[in-house]
Design an enzyme around this catalytic site. Structure first.
Site, PDB file in Angstrom:
ATOM      1  N   ILE A 237      -6.403  -5.886  -9.374  1.00 14.58           N
ATOM      2  CA  ILE A 237      -7.864  -5.801  -9.445  1.00 14.58           C
ATOM      3  C   ILE A 237      -8.382  -4.645  -8.611  1.00 14.58           C
ATOM      4  O   ILE A 237      -9.557  -4.284  -8.700  1.00 14.58           O
ATOM      5  CB  ILE A 237      -8.527  -7.117  -8.980  1.00 14.58           C
ATOM      6  CG1 ILE A 237      -8.131  -7.441  -7.542  1.00 14.58           C
ATOM      7  CG2 ILE A 237      -8.191  -8.257  -9.920  1.00 14.58           C
ATOM      8  CD1 ILE A 237      -8.893  -8.608  -6.949  1.00 14.58           C
ATOM      9  N   GLN A 244      -2.142  -2.130  -3.413  1.00 18.17           N
ATOM     10  CA  GLN A 244      -2.997  -2.625  -4.479  1.00 18.17           C
ATOM     11  C   GLN A 244      -3.083  -4.140  -4.393  1.00 18.17           C
ATOM     12  O   GLN A 244      -2.211  -4.796  -3.826  1.00 18.17           O
ATOM     13  CB  GLN A 244      -2.489  -2.177  -5.841  1.00 18.17           C
ATOM     14  CG  GLN A 244      -1.096  -2.666  -6.203  1.00 18.17           C
ATOM     15  CD  GLN A 244      -0.565  -2.001  -7.468  1.00 18.17           C
ATOM     16  OE1 GLN A 244      -0.740  -0.804  -7.674  1.00 18.17           O
ATOM     17  NE2 GLN A 244       0.088  -2.791  -8.321  1.00 18.17           N
ATOM     18  N   ASP A 401     -12.777   1.004   9.581  1.00 15.96           N
ATOM     19  CA  ASP A 401     -12.740   1.612   8.249  1.00 15.96           C
ATOM     20  C   ASP A 401     -14.056   1.314   7.533  1.00 15.96           C
ATOM     21  O   ASP A 401     -14.301   0.175   7.136  1.00 15.96           O
ATOM     22  CB  ASP A 401     -11.560   1.054   7.452  1.00 15.96           C
ATOM     23  CG  ASP A 401     -11.402   1.727   6.092  1.00 15.96           C
ATOM     24  OD1 ASP A 401     -12.269   2.547   5.731  1.00 15.96           O
ATOM     25  OD2 ASP A 401     -10.416   1.438   5.395  1.00 15.96           O
TER      26      ASP A 401
END
EC number: 2.7.11.-
Length: 565
Positions: A237, A244, A401
């Site tokens: 997804i 991933q 981040d």
């Protein structure tokens, strides 16, 4: 404060031009000549031989495209394996909110040789494009190609953006990380079309083939890894810089997200950073102090490849957030109650696989002024800003981040889910005290206090000229505007209009002065801190938020002083 360019440098994972020292064969020697000629051109603006240099580089590029490095048939043969439509769960009733990736899987180049080859091709392509643009501008008498801004804009062209997007998506790792960082800059820093093209890197990174996926799952969870799940969705997804994400259901019926690390990424970080430096040296001046940021960036990215470390960070962050919300004594409940950190499934987590509770919602990059009203957008911004200040002044522990997909808004339950804790760091009380004092100097419009604590923090040596001191003070004044009652009063404001005030653009205008007059690099702690704070401000600006930021700042400032020892 280094401003937006320094923020880019600090997270761009650049460094010394190690590519040159690695070059041993003829192709690499030719590439070395290419890099040296390019740097010489950029530094000396030797336009007399520009056409000849461009022709030589075009020939080199064509030559490189015909060559192929044989590395025991491991990576350079990009077999395109298509994802099967197997009997995986949700094939018949997939969640329409999610974008399942059904494109061809691209085998990731995992050896140092194959990744070096990719960087060499990219460097030659970008360099040839740069020289071509410089040639065109030199011929055009209306263009001043000798200026630094001309060199800068000659690098950031649409064609080079396409080159970077394609190459970064194929390599992942540190390479893709820089593409993602570039894609979330605002238009005051990079050309809009360049940002638009690289935004595809952030949203549409290539997934790996099933072969590599299955190998990783088997290596980490055993050959019978499928038996550990009721169902596992082969189609990812999301595909990002290091791994991933797949949906799955555990044996006890929990819906989970399984993050699978790309093969070879962890081993390639150091060499990738060194290779990327050859590209950065085309545009980054020496006073940007890439060397200082290199080690910090490398260490941070290496930690991100350790999913056990990320699991530990996520559990720690969840504990800090829930303790603050539930304490009921310091008033953080109203600021943080709508934030949520998913659970970690430790029995299905290893150094290369991270399994967490699956959460639903819309990432904030999809929140726009067209599809959400002002109240909703302000609610999101208040939460993101509250989180950022809580991380600094209450938790002393920050997820650094600022990728917008790390914030997922669940409108049904009215909460914001927080994702991806690979990049986190602690801050010492002494640093935070001095940093807060410098920001308070900006809040109170006190130049002397700003300079005093900028010196204590290590931004200044005490020997800077007036131009550098003025630029440093102005950057803090701009950065602290959202928190300043005096600024609100002077400008007849009740809330702070982030989009109108263009904080990033105004700070970026100070960069040339700082780069010219700076005597030392910024303190190491601020590399990640300002990346996160800049990302927070960009969210508020993108959403055109109007919020009373002074209330949020004062709350977490008071918590810090209460706990400071």
């Amino acid at each position: 404060m280094g401003g937006r360019l320094n923020d880019l440098i600090q997270v761009a994972y650049g460094g010394k031009n190690v590519i040159l020292s690695m070059m041993k064969n003829k192709t690499r020697q030719t590439s070395s000549v290419f890099i040296n000629n390019l740097n010489s051109l950029n530094n000396n603006n030797n336009n007399i031989s520009l056409k000849d240099k461009f022709k030589d580089l075009k020939d080199l590029k064509d030559n490189l495209n015909e060559k192929k490095i044989n590395n025991d048939n491991d990576d350079d043969d990009e077999d395109n394996l298509i994802f099967d439509e197997k009997k995986d769960f949700l094939n018949e009733n997939k969640n329409p909110e999610l974008n399942y990736i059904k494109s061809k899987g691209h085998k990731i180049p995992s050896s140092q040789t194959s990744r070096f080859w990719e960087f060499t091709k990219l460097a030659v392509g970008v360099g040839a494009g740069f020289l071509g643009e410089k040639t065109k501008r030199t011929i055009d008498s209306s263009s001043s190609s000798s200026s630094p801004s001309s060199s800068y804009s000659a690098i950031f062209t649409d064609t080079n953006a396409e080159r970077m997007a394609e190459s970064f998506s194929r390599m992942r790792g540190a390479a893709l990380k820089i593409g993602q960082v570039l894609s979330i800059q605002d238009e005051s820093f990079l050309p809009p079309k360049f940002v638009e093209i690289l935004d595809r890197v952030r949203k549409n990174a290539n997934p790996i083939p099933l072969e590599q996926l299955y190998n990783t799952m088997s290596n980490e969870l055993g050959e019978n890894w499928r038996s550990k799940f009721q169902l596992f969705q082969d189609d990812p997804i999301a595909a990002a810089s290091i791994g991933q994400v797949h949906r799955a259901i555990t044996l006890d019926g929990k819906e989970v997200a399984v993050k699978v690390q790309y093969p070879g990424v962890a081993d390639s970080i150091t060499s990738d950073i060194k290779n990327l430096s050859s590209l950065l040296k085309m545009i980054v001046p020496e006073t940007a102090y890439i060397e200082k940021s290199l080690e910090s960036a490398r260490s941070e990215l290496l930690l991100e490849t350790d999913y056990l470390n990320e699991a530990s960070n996520q559990l720690k962050f969840k504990s800090l957030l829930e303790s603050s919300i539930n304490s009921g004594t310091n008033g953080s409940f109203k600021y943080l109650k709508d934030l949520y950190v998913p659970n970690v499934i430790m029995e299905l987590t290893t150094k290369r696989i991270l399994t967490t509770e699956f959460v639903h919602g819309t990432s904030i990059d999809k929140i726009t002024i067209e599809n959400h009203n002002q109240e909703t957008r302000d609610w999101i911004s208040k939460n993101i800003l509250s989180l950022c200040l809580a991380e600094l002044f209450e938790f002393n522990f920050m997820q650094v981040d600022p990728n917008w997909t790390n914030f997922v808004v669940d409108f049904e339950n009215k909460r914001i889910n927080l994702l991806d804790f690979g990049a986190c760091r602690n801050y010492k009380s002494e640093f935070l005290f001095n940093y807060l004092k410098s920001i308070e100097g900006g809040v109170n419009r006190d130049i002397n206090q700003i300079l005093e604590y900028s010196l204590k923090l290590g931004y200044l040596t005490g020997d800077e000229n007036k131009q550098m001191n003025d630029a440093q003070a102005k950057s803090i004044l701009i950065l602290s505007e959202p928190f300043s009652k005096l600024y609100y009063k002077e400008n007849n404001l009740k809330t702070y209009p982030f989009n109108e005030k263009q904080i990033a653009k105004r700070i970026s205008q100070l960069i040339p002065t700082m780069l010219k007059n700076r005597l030392k690099p910024p303190p190491e702690e601020t590399y990640s801190l300002h990346r996160k704070l800049s990302g927070c401000y960009l969210v508020c600006s993108k959403l055109k938020s109007n919020i009373n930021s002074t209330l949020i700042f004062n709350h977490f400032k008071n918590i810090f002083y209460k706990n400071y020892k």
